[in-house]
Design a protein around this motif. Structure first.
Motif, short mmCIF file in Angstrom:
data_model
loop_
_atom_site.label_atom_id
_atom_site.label_comp_id
_atom_site.label_asym_id
_atom_site.label_seq_id
_atom_site.Cartn_x
_atom_site.Cartn_y
_atom_site.Cartn_z
N THR A 80 0.85 -1.21 0.00
CA THR A 80 0.00 0.00 0.00
C THR A 80 0.87 1.24 0.00
O THR A 80 0.56 2.22 -0.68
CB THR A 80 -0.92 0.03 1.24
N ALA A 81 1.98 1.17 0.75
CA ALA A 81 2.87 2.33 0.78
C ALA A 81 3.45 2.59 -0.60
O ALA A 81 3.56 3.74 -1.03
CB ALA A 81 3.99 2.10 1.78
N TYR A 82 3.83 1.53 -1.31
CA TYR A 82 4.39 1.71 -2.66
C TYR A 82 3.35 2.31 -3.60
O TYR A 82 3.63 3.23 -4.36
CB TYR A 82 4.85 0.37 -3.24
N GLU A 83 2.13 1.76 -3.50
CA GLU A 83 1.07 2.29 -4.36
C GLU A 83 0.89 3.77 -4.09
O GLU A 83 0.79 4.60 -4.99
CB GLU A 83 -0.25 1.56 -4.11
N ARG A 84 0.88 4.09 -2.79
CA ARG A 84 0.71 5.49 -2.41
C ARG A 84 1.87 6.32 -2.97
O ARG A 84 1.67 7.43 -3.44
CB ARG A 84 0.66 5.60 -0.89
N ALA A 85 3.07 5.73 -2.96
CA ALA A 85 4.25 6.49 -3.41
C ALA A 85 4.10 6.91 -4.86
O ALA A 85 4.33 8.07 -5.20
CB ALA A 85 5.50 5.64 -3.24
N PHE A 86 3.66 5.98 -5.72
CA PHE A 86 3.63 6.43 -7.12
C PHE A 86 2.45 7.36 -7.39
O PHE A 86 2.53 8.23 -8.24
CB PHE A 86 3.76 5.29 -8.13
N VAL A 87 1.37 7.19 -6.63
CA VAL A 87 0.26 8.13 -6.80
C VAL A 87 0.69 9.53 -6.36
O VAL A 87 0.48 10.52 -7.07
CB VAL A 87 -0.96 7.67 -5.99
N VAL A 88 1.35 9.59 -5.19
CA VAL A 88 1.82 10.89 -4.69
C VAL A 88 2.81 11.49 -5.68
O VAL A 88 2.76 12.68 -5.99
CB VAL A 88 2.46 10.73 -3.30
N GLY A 89 3.71 10.65 -6.19
CA GLY A 89 4.71 11.15 -7.13
C GLY A 89 4.07 11.76 -8.36
O GLY A 89 4.44 12.84 -8.80
N LEU A 90 3.07 11.05 -8.89
CA LEU A 90 2.37 11.57 -10.06
C LEU A 90 1.71 12.90 -9.74
O LEU A 90 1.77 13.86 -10.52
CB LEU A 90 1.31 10.54 -10.48
N ALA A 91 1.12 12.95 -8.54
CA ALA A 91 0.46 14.20 -8.13
C ALA A 91 1.47 15.33 -8.00
O ALA A 91 1.22 16.46 -8.43
CB ALA A 91 -0.27 13.98 -6.81
N VAL A 92 2.64 15.01 -7.42
CA VAL A 92 3.67 16.05 -7.26
C VAL A 92 4.13 16.55 -8.62
O VAL A 92 4.23 17.77 -8.86
CB VAL A 92 4.87 15.49 -6.47
N ALA A 93 4.38 15.62 -9.55
CA ALA A 93 4.88 16.03 -10.87
C ALA A 93 3.86 16.89 -11.59
O ALA A 93 4.18 17.97 -12.11
CB ALA A 93 5.22 14.79 -11.69
N VAL A 94 2.62 16.42 -11.62
CA VAL A 94 1.58 17.18 -12.31
C VAL A 94 1.34 18.50 -11.59
O VAL A 94 1.20 19.56 -12.20
CB VAL A 94 0.27 16.35 -12.41
N GLY A 95 1.33 18.41 -10.26
CA GLY A 95 1.11 19.63 -9.47
C GLY A 95 2.17 20.68 -9.75
O GLY A 95 1.86 21.86 -9.88
N SER A 96 3.43 20.22 -9.87
CA SER A 96 4.48 21.20 -10.15
C SER A 96 4.24 21.86 -11.50
O SER A 96 4.59 23.02 -11.70
CB SER A 96 5.85 20.52 -10.12
N GLY A 97 3.62 21.11 -12.41
CA GLY A 97 3.29 21.72 -13.69
C GLY A 97 2.23 22.77 -13.55
O GLY A 97 2.28 23.83 -14.18
N PHE A 98 1.24 22.50 -12.67
CA PHE A 98 0.14 23.45 -12.53
C PHE A 98 0.58 24.71 -11.79
O PHE A 98 0.01 25.77 -12.02
CB PHE A 98 -1.04 22.79 -11.79
N VAL A 99 1.59 24.55 -10.94
CA VAL A 99 2.09 25.74 -10.24
C VAL A 99 2.56 26.77 -11.27
O VAL A 99 2.29 27.97 -11.14
CB VAL A 99 3.23 25.36 -9.29
N ALA A 100 3.22 26.26 -12.33
CA ALA A 100 3.69 27.18 -13.37
C ALA A 100 2.51 27.92 -13.98
O ALA A 100 2.60 29.11 -14.29
CB ALA A 100 4.44 26.39 -14.44
N LEU A 101 1.39 27.20 -14.15
CA LEU A 101 0.21 27.84 -14.73
C LEU A 101 -0.25 28.99 -13.84
O LEU A 101 -0.67 30.03 -14.33
CB LEU A 101 -0.93 26.83 -14.86
#
Lengths: 154, 781
Positions: A80-101
């Protein structure tokens, strides 16, 4: 493969590998390394633990949790921790993109700032790209470890 | 004054927002969600009402790099369609509140209905080809869910699937047709654009550009198929009667003012752009054929909703045919009938729903004398069915008169065989009168002796159709009101030139009046011999080859059988086959690309340092060793040797990042192999020689392609860097703030690619989880 040689090697090597992985992640912007390499290396360290100690070792030996022998691989807290890790990672990456917006830049634009007069380091460069890279790192670690653990448990 | 973008956008977006909020709303207020839906529809309706009389395009950029914008075009035609959809939407939601009482899936029902309404409004106002396509497909998807509302019934699933296959198939033709238009816009308007309003502003230039390239007929055919599939034109009409398995409010909404009108609407929208003799032959023929076939099948129908469904197809044919004729009357007939048909057909569907609800059956022959129990409903049915039949002075008469007018006009102008068009229109109208009277027969006469008692209908069910009947009555009494209000504006948008529209009861004998008289008299006479007529029509159409439905089933069964045969050949469960297929294809495509773009081969002599040569030689030896390795452990180790040699090669070629990646991946792979190696069977059995030969051939082919790729793409170490490389090398520090160019490219210059890659990793992880979970549940099929 859980031989004494393997266990001893793993005990010495895994911490070194993990530290190296983190340093590769952090210095990736200016020196060889980066999120992907750091992520794969971290995964390799975990794989080494699994080869040496088996799948339950992380929970039983490191965290001191009991594992019911009957539980499936998906009930593992590590998975579950691993699953959470890649979900969080995806959110961080996409989120960093939206910050630029939010700053009126295009999606995923990056910038950087150099901070002077820091003790010990003298000057540190803070790049927003690092946030994105951390996202990449988390996705790689979480994704690969999920695959590895689930398939390994099979 | 230009239309207000905000008003139009809000009117279209509101239903979608409400659809997203519906599940929550349903949890809060339960069945009263119907009222909330009606309120949303009313809000959209009121917003659109403020724009009546406006004309113009408004837009804001959406994908500027492709010149795709959220463009909305407002004119009388779009407003007529949008107002009908939202106005009837209000009544449908109110009616659903009572009719769908106690249904289990109300949240899904209302959410889909709202989304559907939003998509229809989108189609009405979209002025960007991409946006048109998007909303067009959204209506198909939403209607699929609505038609298949009763998910546990086989018939309902079958019909929903059928509607989906036909309308989405038509949607693909639409996409192709729209792309043809976009290509033709380049020479016509000076730039490749998806802007429909710009195309409509220069119809002559567009037509000339299409004809010049020989694209006119293909574009017309593609768009015709798309409109025909959506508007249930023969031979694609069969999905419409099947769609009657949907709950009655859905049928009333989909088949009166919205889903099936989308095709008609689009035909009217493109009419000024593509009007030509070919246009007339295509749409007038298809339209009149549909009008006749639909009316004949409606006469033979025994179920009230089935009758209305075939009648809908027939009236859609009327509108398509009207738009097909190349004269001003055609646009008038099409626009005016769109309004009339929406009003009376929605009301009739709702009436059929009330009858089914209260009398418990939809079988026409077993019902009679309902006016005693359902007086208001009977009055509604009277007004609307007579309007459907085209009896003067009811509203349907005026628009049908205009159709006769345009058909006669065109036949007069073309002569010869063209006289078949008015003849077909009259024949279809005779049938129309017959089935309208048949529908009314449920309400007049005596009650069947063994009928169940009929309850008085709740006022909530009666109010929506009553409102529509009032609209029909108003248009009947004072057609000028409707014309001045909106229809004239719609005609201006769909006609070429500026025709003045006149409607009213005829005061002297003209050919159209004679045609009307023939069809009414003939219809009443034919109704007298109704039983024999029905039997005749039934017998004539009772052949498999004449049933579009039968062809559809044959096609579907055939496709399934072909898939069942082709599946095992392609998908044999062996990883070896898949890998061989995909890498061969990739290599072949790469070779095709080189063949198309490479002019001369670079010299095959390169200076290789001694260290590199040594590393590559070891790699070669390792590759050979992999093939002859006696055990799995040996195989894994030799593959690893190969991988590490490649990593060293990268180091020698001064690519530290690549080398690092290669090293860590190689290490990880080695570890994973060690994890699973104990589980692998030691011996797989002998591979057939044929497969071995194939694998060897594939390997050689792929190897040769890679060699060629390196030869073409590789550069001498001393060569000048390319412009791209120079750009990245010089811009990495000032723009990305990093001295590691590779990493700066990954996270900054090409960040979006990296995002795509990590999504792939995540998807792979999720897939593994899903696969294993399925296997644990025993779903190996």
């Amino acid at each position: 493969m859980t031989t004494t040689i393997m266990k001893t090697t793993a005990r010495i090597v895994v911490p070194i590998v993990l530290v190296l992985a983190i340093s590769l992640l952090l210095q990736g912007h200016n020196l060889p390394g980066g999120g992907f390499i750091g992520g794969v290396l971290t995964t390799a360290a975990f794989a080494l633990i699994y080869v040496a100690h088996g799948l339950d070792y992380l929970e039983v030996g490191v965290l001191g949790q009991d594992v019911d022998p009957g539980t499936g691989v998906f009930d593992h807290r590590t998975v579950t921790a691993y699953e959470r890790a890649f979900v969080v990672g995806l959110a961080v990456a996409v989120g960093s993109g939206f910050v630029a917006l939010a700053f009126g830049e295009q999606f995923l634009s990056q910038t950087y700032a150099i901070v002077h007069d820091v003790p010990v380091y003298h000057e540190i460069e803070l790049a927003t790209a690092l946030v994105f890279d951390v996202g990449v790192y988390l996705v790689v670690v979480g994704g690969l470890l999920t695959i590895l653990t689930v398939v390994g448990a099979e | 004054m230009a239309p207000a973008l905000s008003v139009i956008t809000v009117a279209i977006a509101l239903p979608f927002v409400a659809a997203a909020a519906t599940p929550l709303l349903h949890r809060l207020i339960g069945e009263r969600t119907g009222y909330a839906g009606a309120a949303v529809a009313l809000a959209s309706f009121s917003l659109l009402l403020t724009q009546v009389g406006e004309r113009g395009a408004v837009s804001f950029p959406w994908v500027p790099s492709l010149d795709v914008a959220a463009r909305f075009y407002v004119d009388g035609w779009a407003l007529l369609f949008g107002l009908l959809a939202s106005g009837i939407g209000v009544l449908i939601f109110a009616y659903s509140r009572e009719y769908m009482h106690g249904d289990e899936h109300l949240a899904r029902y209302y959410a889909t209905l709202l989304a559907f309404m939003g998509s229809i409004l989108g189609v009405a106002f979209a002025a960007d080809l991409i946006l048109v396509f998007l909303f067009w497909e959204l209506t198909s998807v939403a209607s699929f869910v609505l038609i298949g509302h009763h998910t546990d019934a086989e018939a309902s699933r079958y019909s929903a699937r059928m509607a989906m296959v036909v309308t989405v198939g038509g949607g693909l033709c639409l996409l192709a047709g729209l792309l043809v238009l976009a290509v033709a816009a380049e020479p016509a308007l000076g730039a490749r654009t998806f802007d429909l309003s710009a195309m409509l502003a220069n119809p002559d230039a567009m037509e000339a550009a299409l004809r010049e390239r020989g694209l006119f007929v293909p574009a017309l055919a593609l768009l015709g198929v798309a409109a025909g599939a959506k508007s249930a034109q023969v031979p694609l009409h069969f999905w419409l009667p099947n769609a009657m398995v949907a709950p009655t409010p859905v049928s009333a909404f989909l088949h009166s003012a919205t889903m099936v009108k989308v095709g008609v609407y689009f035909v009217g929208r493109l009419r000024p752009l593509l009007l030509s003799p070919e246009w007339t032959y295509l749409f007038a023929t298809v339209g009149l054929l549909t009008m006749t076939v639909g009316a004949a099948l409606a006469v033979a129908a025994t179920d009230s909703k089935q009758l209305l469904a075939y009648s809908t197809a027939s009236h859609l044919g009327l509108m398509v045919a009207a738009f097909g004729f190349e004269n001003a009357y055609g646009a008038e007939a099409g626009s005016f009938h769109l309004l009339n048909h929406a009003a009376f057909k929605a009301a009739l569907f709702l009436v059929a729903g009330i009858v089914a609800h209260e009398a418990g059956t939809r079988h026409i022959d077993s019902l009679g004398g309902l006016w005693r129990d359902l007086p208001v409903t009977a009055a509604i049915a009277g007004v609307t069915a007579l309007s459907m039949a085209g009896i003067p002075p009811f509203s349907g008469f005026y628009s049908k008169e205009l159709l006769f007018e345009s058909a006669y006009e065109w036949a007069h102008h073309a002569g010869g065989l063209a006289w078949l068009y008015p003849a077909a229109a009259v024949l279809a109208s005779v049938f129309t009168v017959v089935y309208s009277l048949r529908f009314l027969s449920m309400f007049v006469g005596d009650r069947a002796a063994d009928a169940d008692p009929v309850h008085r209908a709740p006022s909530l069910l009666v109010a929506p159709p009553a409102a529509l009947a009032v609209v029909t009555a108003v248009v009947s009494v004072a057609p000028g009101v409707a014309v001045d209000g909106i229809v004239q504006a719609a005609v201006d948008a769909t006609a070429v030139g500026e025709p003045e529209m006149h409607v009213g009861l005829p005061d002297h004998v003209t050919p159209p009046v004679v045609m009307s008289a023939i069809s009414i008299a003939g219809g009443v006479a034919a109704y007298g011999v109704g039983g024999r007529l029905r039997a005749g029509v039934g017998a004539a159409t009772d052949r498999d080859a004449l049933r579009a439905n039968w062809w559809y089933d044959r096609l579907l069964v055939g496709a399934e059988a072909a898939s069942a045969r082709a599946g095992p050949a392609v998908h044999d469960g062996s990883l070896r086959t898949y890998v061989a297929g995909s890498i061969t294809a990739a290599a072949a495509l790469a070779l095709v690309g080189y063949a198309a773009s490479v002019t001369a081969l670079p010299p095959a002599t390169r200076s290789v340092p001694a260290a590199m040569a040594l590393v590559l030689a070891v790699a070669g030896v390792a590759a050979v060793a992999v093939m002859i390795a006696p055990s799995h452990v040996a195989e894994v180790l030799t593959v690893s040797i190969l991988g590490f040699m490649v990593a060293i090669f990268y180091i020698l070629a001064s690519a530290p990042d690549l080398a690092l990646t290669q090293l860590v991946v190689e290490t990880l792979v080695l570890l994973i192999f060690l994890l699973v190696i104990e589980q692998l069977p030691a011996f797989y059995g002998d591979t057939p020689r044929r497969v071995l030969a194939r694998d060897a051939a594939v390997s050689l082919f792929v190897g040769a392609t890679v060699f060629l790729t390196v030869l073409l793409a590789g550069r001498e170490a001393t060569a000048e860097p390319t412009a791209v490389a120079r750009y990245y090398a010089t811009e990495a520090v000032p723009q990305g703030g990093g001295t590691n160019v590779v990493n700066v490219i990954l996270v900054d210059f090409r960040g979006f690619d990296t995002l795509g890659e990590i999504v792939v990793i995540s998807v792979a992880a999720i897939s593994v989880i899903v696969l294993i979970t399925m296997r644990n549940r025993g779903e190996t099929q």
